[in-house]
Design a protein around this motif. Structure first.
Motif, PDB file in Angstrom:
ATOM      1  N   ALA A   1      54.931  46.388  31.933  1.00 16.71           N
ATOM      2  CA  ALA A   1      53.695  46.031  32.630  1.00 16.71           C
ATOM      3  C   ALA A   1      53.980  45.094  33.796  1.00 16.71           C
ATOM      4  CB  ALA A   1      52.713  45.396  31.657  1.00 16.71           C
TER       5      ALA A   1
ATOM      6  N   VAL B   1      52.158  52.157  38.921  1.00 13.04           N
ATOM      7  CA  VAL B   1      52.728  52.886  37.789  1.00 13.04           C
ATOM      8  C   VAL B   1      53.453  54.133  38.273  1.00 13.04           C
ATOM      9  CG1 VAL B   1      52.146  54.259  35.744  1.00 13.04           C
ATOM     10  CG2 VAL B   1      51.064  52.027  36.109  1.00 13.04           C
TER      11      VAL B   1
ATOM     12  N   GLN C   1      49.204  58.732  26.886  1.00 17.11           N
ATOM     13  CA  GLN C   1      48.991  57.294  27.044  1.00 17.11           C
ATOM     14  C   GLN C   1      47.938  56.797  26.069  1.00 17.11           C
ATOM     15  OE1 GLN C   1      46.677  54.907  28.186  1.00 17.11           O
ATOM     16  NE2 GLN C   1      44.965  56.341  28.431  1.00 17.11           N
TER      17      GLN C   1
ATOM     18  N   THR D   1      55.547  47.249  36.642  1.00 16.40           N
ATOM     19  CA  THR D   1      54.584  48.128  37.324  1.00 16.40           C
ATOM     20  C   THR D   1      53.459  47.327  37.965  1.00 16.40           C
ATOM     21  OG1 THR D   1      53.315  48.424  35.280  1.00 16.40           O
ATOM     22  CG2 THR D   1      55.021  50.054  35.763  1.00 16.40           C
TER      23      THR D   1
ATOM     24  N   ALA E   1      50.863  46.263  36.428  1.00 18.63           N
ATOM     25  CA  ALA E   1      49.582  46.753  35.913  1.00 18.63           C
ATOM     26  C   ALA E   1      49.557  46.718  34.394  1.00 18.63           C
ATOM     27  CB  ALA E   1      49.329  48.175  36.397  1.00 18.63           C
ATOM     28  N   VAL E   2      48.483  46.175  33.850  1.00 21.97           N
ATOM     29  CA  VAL E   2      48.224  46.172  32.405  1.00 21.97           C
ATOM     30  C   VAL E   2      46.990  47.024  32.156  1.00 21.97           C
ATOM     31  CG1 VAL E   2      47.308  44.749  30.518  1.00 21.97           C
ATOM     32  CG2 VAL E   2      49.283  43.959  31.827  1.00 21.97           C
ATOM     33  N   ASN E   3      47.110  48.011  31.277  1.00 25.24           N
ATOM     34  CA  ASN E   3      45.934  48.820  30.942  1.00 25.24           C
ATOM     35  C   ASN E   3      45.498  48.645  29.488  1.00 25.24           C
ATOM     36  OD1 ASN E   3      48.173  50.419  29.880  1.00 25.24           O
ATOM     37  ND2 ASN E   3      46.696  52.076  29.648  1.00 25.24           N
TER      38      ASN E   3
ATOM     39  N   ASP F   1      50.122  53.601  30.614  1.00 24.89           N
ATOM     40  CA  ASP F   1      49.938  54.605  31.678  1.00 24.89           C
ATOM     41  C   ASP F   1      51.276  55.187  32.130  1.00 24.89           C
ATOM     42  OD1 ASP F   1      47.180  54.539  31.849  1.00 24.89           O
ATOM     43  OD2 ASP F   1      47.151  52.940  33.351  1.00 24.89           O
TER      44      ASP F   1
ATOM     45  N   GLN G   1      48.293  53.908  23.338  1.00 27.27           N
ATOM     46  CA  GLN G   1      47.351  52.791  23.423  1.00 27.27           C
ATOM     47  C   GLN G   1      46.661  52.541  22.080  1.00 27.27           C
ATOM     48  OE1 GLN G   1      43.560  53.281  25.692  1.00 27.27           O
ATOM     49  NE2 GLN G   1      44.313  51.543  26.894  1.00 27.27           N
TER      50      GLN G   1
ATOM     51  N   ASN H   1      51.450  48.299  29.210  1.00 32.96           N
ATOM     52  CA  ASN H   1      51.136  49.421  30.094  1.00 32.96           C
ATOM     53  C   ASN H   1      51.541  50.710  29.391  1.00 32.96           C
ATOM     54  OD1 ASN H   1      51.616  51.571  32.150  1.00 32.96           O
ATOM     55  ND2 ASN H   1      50.875  49.983  33.516  1.00 32.96           N
TER      56      ASN H   1
ATOM     57  N   LYS I   1      43.704  45.813  36.747  1.00 30.95           N
ATOM     58  CA  LYS I   1      44.923  45.956  35.944  1.00 30.95           C
ATOM     59  C   LYS I   1      45.986  44.932  36.338  1.00 30.95           C
ATOM     60  CE  LYS I   1      44.374  50.843  34.816  1.00 30.95           C
ATOM     61  NZ  LYS I   1      45.001  52.178  34.778  1.00 30.95           N
TER      62      LYS I   1
END
Length: 284
Positions: free
Chosen positions: A92, A147, A251, A95, A97-99, A114, A255, A112, A78
């Motif tokens: 993102a 996150v 989430q 945090t 993190a990229v989800n 999440d 998404q 992100n 992520k």
């Protein structure tokens, strides 16, 4: 089209079908997502990888003209994928993190969702339980930990971290600007797969559970009909338990809204997909 990952489930597609990928996913999730897409007549097909893939390889795949985007999961991926994206939203970046990655005309956009899911779950359970949560400990140092740290600190909750590999924990704490302090902890956040195992086998975990009021479990072994040992512990000790599904559902809705924006149906017509459409077709 029949794929060995999909068993006997048939996936309709044509020469303009776009693909969505994920770096993880059970048989049940593969069928669930494709059935939902089919019921919406969306010209999308969902696949997962049976093997590990590097961030660079995954980004190159997602940049393909036949790809709509992908879900990003797995230890480190992520954060590792961020340098290979064309644009990354502020959340993102904050945090680390990229989800969710969306391919728009060959450019990759990272998001992100999440954080939204985690915040929704924790705030809901704090409100419903009436428990006062002033401090928290995160177990694990992967993408979810960044996150959780970001969300909890924004809620005014003091956060620290524990894990099996102290060197990695120390590195992550420095990165997230966390300080070390001792329990008992009001909230324990499990950001690892450890709830699939007997807790006595997980280094240092029973120690941080001692005296806790509330536990959040990012892992969801129950979705594959497996025992969640952390949930069992909470039931026995009368500790308020937040299942991962409480984060996963909000989430996931956010998404899929990103994935479906601007998508066509199987006949080439524009699709307008609402949040209620996603809730109904994904049965959440």
């Amino acid at each position: 089209m029949n794929n060995k990952n999909l068993a006997s489930f048939s996936v309709p597609f044509n020469t303009t079908t776009l693909f969505l990928f994920s770096t993880s996913g059970s048989q049940s999730s593969i069928e669930k997502h494709n059935k939902a897409l089919h019921s919406l007549s969306a010209n999308l097909t969902y696949f997962t990888f049976p093997h590990k893939i590097s961030a660079k390889e995954y980004a190159n795949l997602l940049k393909s003209p036949i790809t709509r985007g992908g879900a990003v999961t797995g230890q480190g991926l992520k954060s590792e994928i961020i340098p290979f994206l064309d644009e990354t939203e502020a959340l993102a970046q904050n945090t680390g993190a990229v989800n969710t990655v969306v391919n728009r005309n060959g450019k990759l956009y990272g998001y992100n969702t999440d954080a939204f899911g985690f915040e929704t779950a924790v705030k809901k359970h704090i409100k419903e339980s009436g428990l006062e949560i002033n401090n928290a400990v995160i177990y694990g140092n992967g993408g979810v930990s960044g996150v959780a740290s970001y969300v909890l600190k924004n809620m005014g909750i003091n956060v620290t971290m524990r894990g099996r590999n102290q060197d990695k924990v120390n590195k992550k704490m420095k990165e997230l600007k966390l300080t070390d302090f001792s329990g008992p902890f009001d909230l324990v956040v499990n950001a690892t797969p450890m709830s699939s195992y007997q807790l006595s086998e997980v280094a240092g975990f029973l120690e941080i559970l001692d005296g806790s009021k509330m536990v959040f479990d990012h892992n969801m072994p129950e979705k594959d009909n497996k025992i969640n040992y952390l949930e069992q512990f909470c039931l026995k000790t009368n500790t308020h338990f937040i299942p991962g599904k409480e984060m996963y559902v909000p989430q996931m809705i956010k998404q899929w809204k990103l994935f479906m924006d601007g998508v066509q149906d199987i006949s080439g017509n524009a699709l307008e997909i609402s949040e209620d459409d996603i809730k109904r077709h994904w049965n959440v």
